[in-house]
Design a protein around this motif. Structure first.
Motif, PDB file in Angstrom:
ATOM      1  N   GLU A  87       0.820  -1.213   0.000  1.00  0.00           N
ATOM      2  CA  GLU A  87       0.000   0.000   0.000  1.00  0.00           C
ATOM      3  C   GLU A  87       0.852   1.260   0.000  1.00  0.00           C
ATOM      4  OE1 GLU A  87      -3.233   0.086  -0.784  1.00  0.00           O
ATOM      5  OE2 GLU A  87      -2.830  -2.055  -1.060  1.00  0.00           O
ATOM      6  N   GLN A  88       2.034   1.200   0.595  1.00  0.00           N
ATOM      7  CA  GLN A  88       2.939   2.347   0.509  1.00  0.00           C
ATOM      8  C   GLN A  88       3.408   2.558  -0.927  1.00  0.00           C
ATOM      9  OE1 GLN A  88       5.825   1.325   3.597  1.00  0.00           O
ATOM     10  NE2 GLN A  88       5.173   3.177   4.672  1.00  0.00           N
ATOM     11  N   GLY A 127      11.156  10.221   3.001  1.00  0.00           N
ATOM     12  CA  GLY A 127      12.008   9.040   3.155  1.00  0.00           C
ATOM     13  C   GLY A 127      11.683   8.244   4.397  1.00  0.00           C
ATOM     14  N   GLU A 128      11.395   8.945   5.485  1.00  0.00           N
ATOM     15  CA  GLU A 128      11.020   8.244   6.719  1.00  0.00           C
ATOM     16  C   GLU A 128       9.735   7.439   6.523  1.00  0.00           C
ATOM     17  OE1 GLU A 128      10.782  11.351   9.640  1.00  0.00           O
ATOM     18  OE2 GLU A 128      12.958  11.400   9.922  1.00  0.00           O
ATOM     19  N   GLN A 129       8.809   7.991   5.766  1.00  0.00           N
ATOM     20  CA  GLN A 129       7.564   7.276   5.501  1.00  0.00           C
ATOM     21  C   GLN A 129       7.811   6.061   4.603  1.00  0.00           C
ATOM     22  OE1 GLN A 129       4.473   7.776   6.836  1.00  0.00           O
ATOM     23  NE2 GLN A 129       5.657   9.131   8.141  1.00  0.00           N
ATOM     24  N   LEU A 130       8.657   6.227   3.607  1.00  0.00           N
ATOM     25  CA  LEU A 130       8.921   5.140   2.669  1.00  0.00           C
ATOM     26  C   LEU A 130       9.666   3.979   3.308  1.00  0.00           C
ATOM     27  CD1 LEU A 130       9.818   7.276  -0.427  1.00  0.00           C
ATOM     28  CD2 LEU A 130       7.985   5.577  -0.324  1.00  0.00           C
ATOM     29  N   LEU A 131      10.494   4.274   4.282  1.00  0.00           N
ATOM     30  CA  LEU A 131      11.315   3.227   4.895  1.00  0.00           C
ATOM     31  C   LEU A 131      10.895   2.906   6.329  1.00  0.00           C
ATOM     32  CD1 LEU A 131      14.780   4.301   3.486  1.00  0.00           C
ATOM     33  CD2 LEU A 131      13.324   2.419   2.718  1.00  0.00           C
ATOM     34  N   ARG A 132       9.646   3.203   6.663  1.00  0.00           N
ATOM     35  CA  ARG A 132       9.208   2.964   8.038  1.00  0.00           C
ATOM     36  C   ARG A 132       8.929   1.507   8.390  1.00  0.00           C
ATOM     37  NH1 ARG A 132       3.482   5.802   7.249  1.00  0.00           N
ATOM     38  NH2 ARG A 132       2.336   3.955   6.619  1.00  0.00           N
ATOM     39  N   PRO A 133       8.601   0.640   7.427  1.00  0.00           N
ATOM     40  CA  PRO A 133       8.387  -0.765   7.822  1.00  0.00           C
ATOM     41  C   PRO A 133       9.636  -1.371   8.463  1.00  0.00           C
ATOM     42  CG  PRO A 133       7.507  -0.376   5.649  1.00  0.00           C
ATOM     43  CD  PRO A 133       8.302   0.841   6.013  1.00  0.00           C
ATOM     44  N   ASP A 134       9.410  -2.381   9.296  1.00  0.00           N
ATOM     45  CA  ASP A 134      10.519  -3.036  10.000  1.00  0.00           C
ATOM     46  C   ASP A 134      11.539  -3.632   9.036  1.00  0.00           C
ATOM     47  OD1 ASP A 134       9.509  -2.375  12.468  1.00  0.00           O
ATOM     48  OD2 ASP A 134       8.378  -4.239  12.661  1.00  0.00           O
ATOM     49  N   ASP A 135      11.063  -4.230   7.962  1.00  0.00           N
ATOM     50  CA  ASP A 135      11.969  -4.845   6.991  1.00  0.00           C
ATOM     51  C   ASP A 135      12.304  -3.807   5.923  1.00  0.00           C
ATOM     52  OD1 ASP A 135      13.353  -6.297   5.092  1.00  0.00           O
ATOM     53  OD2 ASP A 135      12.064  -8.066   5.296  1.00  0.00           O
ATOM     54  N   ARG A 136      13.389  -3.082   6.148  1.00  0.00           N
ATOM     55  CA  ARG A 136      13.765  -1.998   5.236  1.00  0.00           C
ATOM     56  C   ARG A 136      14.134  -2.496   3.840  1.00  0.00           C
ATOM     57  NH1 ARG A 136      13.872   2.835   7.377  1.00  0.00           N
ATOM     58  NH2 ARG A 136      14.369   3.314   9.513  1.00  0.00           N
TER      59      ARG A 136
END
Length: 178
Positions: A87-88, A127-136
């Motif tokens: 969804e991101q 960038g923080e939003q795009l890479l916020r999931p635990d599995d970067r």
């Protein structure tokens, strides 16, 4: 109060916004290639010197557009609940296809003032939003796929199947990451 015939009015309601808007329109019509502040001032119906009140250069104007684009992207990404990378990526694609002129400027950092504080803040926020999931690694893969797909769509190299849309296409491609 209107200006005499043949003269352009000195005051503008929101010249900064008007210049950004005409620049976005010009990019949508003609791409990034031949933008000049003089031509953009003409489009905004102001004197050729008026843009200097808000932007010192073409790079300053494009930097403002890039920063605005990153904020719009971050807003779109913040609407995604949780850390669903699919969804991101869909949100990223939705942003890119809804704001192609912003997206074009964001992909051309050489035309911007890369050390501009507002631009740096906006890029970091997105960038923080795009890479916020635990599995970067998965998040980065989804971002890369969405970015590439957005470019392919905007360049006219890929089209969704009839009866489909770009979001469905993105979800179908992203299923392969799982």
């Amino acid at each position: 109060m209107s200006a005499p015939a043949g003269k352009q009015p000195y005051h503008h309601g929101d010249l900064r916004r008007a210049l950004i808007d005409v620049t976005l329109e010009a990019i949508a019509e003609d791409g990034l290639g031949e933008l000049s502040l003089r031509e953009l001032a003409r489009r905004a119906n102001v004197s050729h010197a008026a843009p200097a009140h808000h932007f010192r250069s073409r790079a300053g104007l494009l930097t403002a557009i890039a920063a605005e684009g990153y904020h719009l992207l971050a807003d779109e990404l913040e609407r995604v609940r949780g850390d669903d990378v699919t969804e991101q990526a869909v949100a990223y694609l939705r942003f890119a296809t809804a704001h192609p002129a912003h997206f074009a400027v964001m992909r051309a950092p050489e035309l911007c003032i890369t050390r501009d504080p507002e631009l740096l803040t906006a890029r970091e926020r997105a960038g923080e939003q795009l890479l916020r999931p635990d599995d970067r690694t998965v998040a980065l893969a989804a971002w890369a796929l969405a970015h590439g797909l957005a470019n392919l769509l905007l360049e006219g190299n890929v089209h969704p199947d009839p009866g489909s849309d770009v979001e469905s296409l993105a979800r179908a491609l992203l299923r392969h990451l799982a």
